[in-house]
Design an enzyme around this catalytic site. Structure first.
Site, PDB file in Angstrom:
ATOM      1  N   CYS A   1       1.393 -44.860  -8.364  1.00 49.09           N
ATOM      2  CA  CYS A   1       0.009 -44.593  -7.964  1.00 49.09           C
ATOM      3  C   CYS A   1      -0.534 -43.386  -8.723  1.00 49.09           C
ATOM      4  CB  CYS A   1      -0.059 -44.355  -6.462  1.00 49.09           C
ATOM      5  SG  CYS A   1       0.324 -45.820  -5.472  1.00 49.09           S
TER       6      CYS A   1
ATOM      7  N   GLU B   1      -7.875 -40.211  -3.177  1.00 48.65           N
ATOM      8  CA  GLU B   1      -7.151 -39.170  -3.901  1.00 48.65           C
ATOM      9  C   GLU B   1      -8.086 -38.444  -4.869  1.00 48.65           C
ATOM     10  OE1 GLU B   1      -4.229 -38.359  -3.071  1.00 48.65           O
ATOM     11  OE2 GLU B   1      -3.504 -40.108  -1.969  1.00 48.65           O
TER      12      GLU B   1
ATOM     13  N   HIS C   1      -5.560 -44.988  -1.531  1.00 51.58           N
ATOM     14  CA  HIS C   1      -4.348 -45.439  -0.857  1.00 51.58           C
ATOM     15  C   HIS C   1      -4.726 -46.170   0.433  1.00 51.58           C
ATOM     16  CE1 HIS C   1      -1.299 -42.737  -3.005  1.00 51.58           C
ATOM     17  NE2 HIS C   1      -0.755 -43.946  -2.965  1.00 51.58           N
TER      18      HIS C   1
END
Length: 211
Positions: free
Chosen positions: A147, A82, A166
């Site tokens: 998250c 991410e 992830h």
């Protein structure tokens, strides 16, 4: 003193009675990151209040060179790095059936924070190595749940010197051992990237506390 790398995974929630993120982190910890790194790992509960207290405490206490958070995504089929974390939109309830009153991570904080790490670059580097058939992809939306919340909190506290990964659920399609090995390769690549940028003088890596 050796530089500290702190890696977190999450505990159970919803259908994830065994959270692949924490299992993967534990497998990675067995392999270690080499003798030149002081690796620390911790399981975070899927609770906004706990994350908001724990993540800043880790930054203040350990001053890690890099903090990497790992979470599970039921939609993921690849390991996903991410790039961006979001400050607002946290309306989904945690395991205590609560969410932030303000629906934000940091009141009056920036709408988004971007990691110092170039995740597209990291993906390219990792995909050129032997990662047991575990392709790594980049993403710009961490999902507006714990998250994303933990990532924004960490980027805010650690001067954007943090990362979020992830992983898919266990055995869909990767085993815990394969995920752990891939995490190790990814984090080592991140450390190499940061070292190169520091030597180039293009990344502000001072660990100023903003919490």
């Amino acid at each position: 003193m050796l530089p500290i790398v702190f890696v977190t995974g999450f505990g159970p929630f919803g259908d994830h009675e065994v959270n692949a993120s924490w299992v993967s982190v534990q497998e990675m910890a067995k392999l270690g990151l080499g003798e030149d790194v002081d690796l620390r790992v911790e399981e975070l509960p899927v609770e906004y209040k706990a994350v908001k207290q724990t993540v800043p405490t880790i930054w203040k206490k350990y001053k890690p060179k890099l903090m990497v958070h790992v979470g599970v995504s039921g939609l993921a089929r690849n390991i996903t790095l991410e790039q961006v974390a979001h400050n607002s939109g946290y309306e989904r309830l945690d395991v205590l059936c609560k969410c932030p009153d303000s629906k934000c991570c940091v009141d009056d904080g920036d709408d988004t924070l971007v990691s110092l790490l170039d995740m597209e670059d990291i993906c390219t580097r990792v995909n050129q190595t032997e990662t047991e058939g575990t392709p790594v992809v980049a993403s710009y939306d961490a999902g507006r749940y714990l998250c994303d919340f933990s990532y924004y909190t960490s980027l805010h506290c650690g001067s954007r010197n943090a990362a979020f990964i992830h992983v898919p659920p266990l055995d869909k399609p990767f085993s815990a051992q394969v995920l752990g090995s891939a995490l190790r390769e990814i984090i080592l690549t991140m450390l190499k990237f940061l070292k190169e940028k520091k030597e180039e003088g293009t990344a502000g890596l001072s660990l100023q506390n903003h919490c």
